[in-house]
Scaffold this active site. Structure first.
Site: not given
Length: 190
Positions: A8, A21, A168, A173
């Site tokens: 994730d 990211m 999140h 996740d």
């Protein structure tokens, strides 16, 4: 042998390069030797990093979803070079002589980011090659006879679902997805 890693990512925009990211997690999710799938007893083998942004651009909506402090990450985040090399080593450690396979829901988003970051920042490229990946959304569609468009996480059949909340936070996740993956691979339980 395939060695699966649920992944994730949390980002500050839609695509890598113009955006960054900000965090990612990988969770060891099991093995398959062509005959037998073995899920882990626990999802404790995890890798997590928060990264320095690579550009000035960001989408405020993306930050609102993941709750990460982008300004703080510019100071305290790990460099992408270091993070991707460490992730590569961690994946190799748990893969041994097996072939690592990336698992995500939906794969298209997480794969795009991780593949781009591995190729761009790791000295050794992608530990998943250019195509060793498993899309949970497609698997749900195939297992249920649904269309791809009606196979979202929000419409996941109970027999495949995890009891974990979707928070999140990348580790949470990725663990949730690892459980969904095992349930799908094993055929689900009623």
């Amino acid at each position: 042998m395939d060695v699966f890693f649920s992944a994730d990512v949390e980002t500050d925009g839609a695509i890598p390069g113009p955006y960054s990211m900000l965090s990612f997690a990988l969770v060891y999710a099991g093995t398959y030797d062509g005959n037998t799938f073995i899920r882990p007893d626990e999802y404790t083998r995890t890798f997590y990093r928060e990264l320095k942004p690579i550009s000035e651009d960001f989408d405020p909506e993306a930050l609102a979803i993941n709750g990460l402090d982008r300004a703080q990450l510019t100071v305290d985040g790990v460099s992408p070079d270091q993070a991707m090399d460490e992730a590569f080593d961690w994946i190799q450690q748990f893969s041994g002589t097996g072939k690592p396979v990336l698992v995500a829901y939906p794969l298209s988003f997480d794969w795009t980011w991780l593949y781009w970051y591995f190729v761009r920042f790791s000295k050794r490229g992608s530990p998943f090659g250019h195509s060793r990946c498993f899309d949970l959304k497609t698997a749900v569609a195939v297992k249920t006879g649904r269309t791809i468009s009606s196979s979202s996480r929000a419409k996941l059949p109970v027999r495949f679902a995890s009891d974990r909340p979707h928070t999140h936070h990348a580790v949470d996740d990725a663990i949730e997805q690892a459980e969904i993956f095992a349930n799908i691979y094993e055929g689900g339980t009623e």
